[in-house]
Motif scaffolding. Structure first.
Motif, PDB file in Angstrom:
ATOM      1  N   VAL A   1      -4.823  19.970   3.670  1.00 43.20           N
ATOM      2  CA  VAL A   1      -4.075  18.733   3.701  1.00 43.20           C
ATOM      3  C   VAL A   1      -4.842  17.595   2.833  1.00 43.20           C
ATOM      4  O   VAL A   1      -6.056  17.418   3.140  1.00 43.20           O
ATOM      5  N   LEU A   2      -4.253  16.795   2.060  1.00 43.61           N
ATOM      6  CA  LEU A   2      -4.759  15.756   1.367  1.00 43.61           C
ATOM      7  C   LEU A   2      -4.149  14.408   1.837  1.00 43.61           C
ATOM      8  O   LEU A   2      -2.795  14.365   1.792  1.00 43.61           O
ATOM      9  N   TYR A   3      -4.763  13.386   2.496  1.00 44.22           N
ATOM     10  CA  TYR A   3      -4.337  12.093   2.917  1.00 44.22           C
ATOM     11  C   TYR A   3      -5.031  10.902   1.929  1.00 44.22           C
ATOM     12  O   TYR A   3      -6.142  10.925   2.182  1.00 44.22           O
ATOM     13  N   SER A   4      -4.265  10.076   1.376  1.00 44.44           N
ATOM     14  CA  SER A   4      -4.856   9.400   0.535  1.00 44.44           C
ATOM     15  C   SER A   4      -4.211   7.855   0.519  1.00 44.44           C
ATOM     16  O   SER A   4      -2.964   7.939   0.612  1.00 44.44           O
ATOM     17  N   GLU A   5      -4.951   6.913   0.199  1.00 43.27           N
ATOM     18  CA  GLU A   5      -4.075   5.556  -0.094  1.00 43.27           C
ATOM     19  C   GLU A   5      -4.459   4.812  -1.234  1.00 43.27           C
ATOM     20  O   GLU A   5      -5.495   5.059  -1.811  1.00 43.27           O
ATOM     21  N   PHE A   6      -3.413   4.070  -1.896  1.00 42.42           N
ATOM     22  CA  PHE A   6      -3.502   3.567  -3.087  1.00 42.42           C
ATOM     23  C   PHE A   6      -2.788   1.951  -2.917  1.00 42.42           C
ATOM     24  O   PHE A   6      -2.081   1.763  -2.214  1.00 42.42           O
ATOM     25  N   ALA A   7      -3.358   1.189  -3.685  1.00 44.78           N
ATOM     26  CA  ALA A   7      -2.672  -0.388  -3.399  1.00 44.78           C
ATOM     27  C   ALA A   7      -1.429  -0.215  -3.875  1.00 44.78           C
ATOM     28  O   ALA A   7      -0.557  -1.238  -3.603  1.00 44.78           O
TER      29      ALA A   7
ATOM     30  N   MET B   1       0.754  -1.325   0.053  1.00 38.33           N
ATOM     31  CA  MET B   1       0.128  -0.008   0.047  1.00 38.33           C
ATOM     32  C   MET B   1       0.656   1.271   0.034  1.00 38.33           C
ATOM     33  O   MET B   1       1.982   1.273   0.682  1.00 38.33           O
ATOM     34  N   ILE B   2       0.485   2.288  -0.634  1.00 39.04           N
ATOM     35  CA  ILE B   2       0.812   3.764  -0.563  1.00 39.04           C
ATOM     36  C   ILE B   2       0.144   4.549   0.228  1.00 39.04           C
ATOM     37  O   ILE B   2      -1.205   4.640  -0.495  1.00 39.04           O
ATOM     38  N   LYS B   3       0.910   5.399   0.725  1.00 41.09           N
ATOM     39  CA  LYS B   3       0.127   6.708   1.446  1.00 41.09           C
ATOM     40  C   LYS B   3       0.853   7.967   0.748  1.00 41.09           C
ATOM     41  O   LYS B   3       1.835   7.860   0.388  1.00 41.09           O
ATOM     42  N   HIS B   4      -0.225   8.796   0.229  1.00 41.16           N
ATOM     43  CA  HIS B   4       0.112   9.858  -0.685  1.00 41.16           C
ATOM     44  C   HIS B   4      -0.385  11.174   0.339  1.00 41.16           C
ATOM     45  O   HIS B   4      -1.751  11.277   0.371  1.00 41.16           O
ATOM     46  N   ILE B   5       0.411  11.982   0.837  1.00 37.70           N
ATOM     47  CA  ILE B   5       0.015  13.108   1.689  1.00 37.70           C
ATOM     48  C   ILE B   5       0.590  14.274   0.913  1.00 37.70           C
ATOM     49  O   ILE B   5       1.625  14.489   0.666  1.00 37.70           O
ATOM     50  N   VAL B   6      -0.178  15.261   0.660  1.00 35.08           N
ATOM     51  CA  VAL B   6      -0.046  16.647   0.096  1.00 35.08           C
ATOM     52  C   VAL B   6      -0.482  17.630   0.875  1.00 35.08           C
ATOM     53  O   VAL B   6      -1.633  17.582   1.627  1.00 35.08           O
ATOM     54  N   MET B   7       0.334  18.537   1.171  1.00 38.64           N
ATOM     55  CA  MET B   7      -0.213  19.977   1.912  1.00 38.64           C
ATOM     56  C   MET B   7       0.032  21.089   1.070  1.00 38.64           C
ATOM     57  O   MET B   7       0.956  21.308   0.393  1.00 38.64           O
TER      58      MET B   7
ATOM     59  N   ILE C   1     -12.324   8.011  -9.432  1.00 40.78           N
ATOM     60  CA  ILE C   1     -11.041   7.547  -9.951  1.00 40.78           C
ATOM     61  C   ILE C   1     -10.836   6.150  -8.882  1.00 40.78           C
ATOM     62  O   ILE C   1     -10.781   6.161  -7.899  1.00 40.78           O
ATOM     63  N   GLU C   2     -11.039   4.846  -9.523  1.00 43.30           N
ATOM     64  CA  GLU C   2     -11.220   3.741  -8.919  1.00 43.30           C
ATOM     65  C   GLU C   2      -9.948   3.542  -8.088  1.00 43.30           C
ATOM     66  O   GLU C   2     -10.062   2.577  -7.407  1.00 43.30           O
ATOM     67  N   GLU C   3      -8.867   3.971  -8.583  1.00 44.74           N
ATOM     68  CA  GLU C   3      -7.450   3.639  -7.925  1.00 44.74           C
ATOM     69  C   GLU C   3      -7.346   3.982  -6.282  1.00 44.74           C
ATOM     70  O   GLU C   3      -6.673   3.622  -5.855  1.00 44.74           O
ATOM     71  N   ILE C   4      -8.196   5.091  -5.985  1.00 43.62           N
ATOM     72  CA  ILE C   4      -8.172   5.697  -4.733  1.00 43.62           C
ATOM     73  C   ILE C   4      -8.782   4.675  -3.834  1.00 43.62           C
ATOM     74  O   ILE C   4     -10.055   4.468  -3.826  1.00 43.62           O
ATOM     75  N   LYS C   5      -8.127   4.215  -3.005  1.00 42.23           N
ATOM     76  CA  LYS C   5      -8.651   3.099  -1.853  1.00 42.23           C
ATOM     77  C   LYS C   5      -9.324   4.251  -0.760  1.00 42.23           C
ATOM     78  O   LYS C   5     -10.097   3.547   0.094  1.00 42.23           O
ATOM     79  N   PHE C   6      -8.660   5.388  -0.252  1.00 45.97           N
ATOM     80  CA  PHE C   6      -9.312   5.927   0.959  1.00 45.97           C
ATOM     81  C   PHE C   6      -8.749   7.416   0.561  1.00 45.97           C
ATOM     82  O   PHE C   6      -7.565   7.592   0.021  1.00 45.97           O
ATOM     83  N   ILE C   7      -9.436   8.619   0.865  1.00 58.10           N
ATOM     84  CA  ILE C   7      -9.099  10.060   0.957  1.00 58.10           C
ATOM     85  C   ILE C   7      -9.754  10.681   2.154  1.00 58.10           C
ATOM     86  O   ILE C   7     -10.799  10.388   2.295  1.00 58.10           O
ATOM     87  N   GLU C   8      -8.915  11.471   2.390  1.00 58.58           N
ATOM     88  CA  GLU C   8      -9.487  12.222   3.502  1.00 58.58           C
ATOM     89  C   GLU C   8      -8.798  13.676   3.360  1.00 58.58           C
ATOM     90  O   GLU C   8      -7.628  13.981   2.863  1.00 58.58           O
ATOM     91  N   VAL C   9      -9.504  14.826   3.350  1.00 56.01           N
ATOM     92  CA  VAL C   9      -9.022  16.118   3.047  1.00 56.01           C
ATOM     93  C   VAL C   9      -9.378  17.016   4.302  1.00 56.01           C
ATOM     94  O   VAL C   9     -10.485  17.009   4.799  1.00 56.01           O
ATOM     95  N   GLY C  10      -8.456  17.750   4.763  1.00 57.58           N
ATOM     96  CA  GLY C  10      -8.812  18.656   6.105  1.00 57.58           C
ATOM     97  C   GLY C  10      -8.147  20.102   5.801  1.00 57.58           C
ATOM     98  O   GLY C  10      -7.339  20.325   5.088  1.00 57.58           O
ATOM     99  N   VAL C  11      -9.007  21.126   6.271  1.00 56.13           N
ATOM    100  CA  VAL C  11      -8.773  22.706   6.090  1.00 56.13           C
ATOM    101  C   VAL C  11      -8.200  22.627   7.701  1.00 56.13           C
ATOM    102  O   VAL C  11      -8.824  22.409   8.682  1.00 56.13           O
ATOM    103  N   ASN C  12      -7.025  23.585   7.687  1.00 61.10           N
ATOM    104  CA  ASN C  12      -6.270  23.637   8.771  1.00 61.10           C
ATOM    105  C   ASN C  12      -7.015  24.412   9.986  1.00 61.10           C
ATOM    106  O   ASN C  12      -7.804  25.376   9.501  1.00 61.10           O
ATOM    107  N   LEU C  13      -6.904  24.173  11.144  1.00 61.89           N
ATOM    108  CA  LEU C  13      -7.243  25.001  12.124  1.00 61.89           C
ATOM    109  C   LEU C  13      -6.243  25.688  12.840  1.00 61.89           C
ATOM    110  O   LEU C  13      -6.562  26.549  13.805  1.00 61.89           O
ATOM    111  N   ASN C  14      -4.881  25.306  12.801  1.00 62.14           N
ATOM    112  CA  ASN C  14      -3.770  26.001  13.433  1.00 62.14           C
ATOM    113  C   ASN C  14      -3.422  27.266  12.971  1.00 62.14           C
ATOM    114  O   ASN C  14      -3.171  27.499  11.640  1.00 62.14           O
ATOM    115  N   SER C  15      -3.258  28.263  13.778  1.00 60.28           N
ATOM    116  CA  SER C  15      -2.874  29.542  13.450  1.00 60.28           C
ATOM    117  C   SER C  15      -1.219  29.811  13.369  1.00 60.28           C
ATOM    118  O   SER C  15      -0.994  30.684  13.024  1.00 60.28           O
TER     119      SER C  15
END
Length: 101
Positions: free
Chosen positions: A60-66, A1-7, A38-52
């Motif tokens: 931030v984007l957190y996603s997983e691929f096989a 599995m591959i984790k793909h994180i982008v900020m 997109i079928e290759e995406i196994k999991f995806i989560e997107v968050g908007v920052n609260l930290n000042s």
């Protein structure tokens, strides 16, 4: 599995007239919408920052691929490329990490 994180750090405003908070919510919505497109995406989560903190990123984007191949297919998918166009327009900085788990 591959984790793909982008900020991303977003521009305060854009030539399209939208403000940072509005662009963050729009980006979140369209990125989360990739899961159904997109079928290759196994999991995806997107968050908007609260930290000042100055060091904090805005989105931030957190996603997983096989596999690395599936991540590459995702990155070349026309639906992803269209979303990436919008993201590039509203961001000023980006960080990314891909790793196996």
């Amino acid at each position: 599995m591959i984790k793909h994180i982008v900020m991303w750090k977003l521009k305060e405003s854009t030539i399209m007239g939208a403000e940072q908070a509005e662009n963050a919510q729009k980006a979140k919505k369209i990125l989360e919408g990739l899961k159904g497109e997109i079928e290759e995406i196994k999991f995806i989560e997107v968050g908007v920052n609260l930290n000042s903190s100055e060091a904090a990123y805005d989105l931030v984007l957190y996603s997983e691929f096989a596999s690395e191949e599936d991540l590459e297919k995702y990155q070349k998918d026309p639906v992803h490329l269209k979303v990436a166009e919008f993201i590039r327009e509203v961001t000023k900085d980006r960080a990314v990490v891909d790793y196996k788990f």
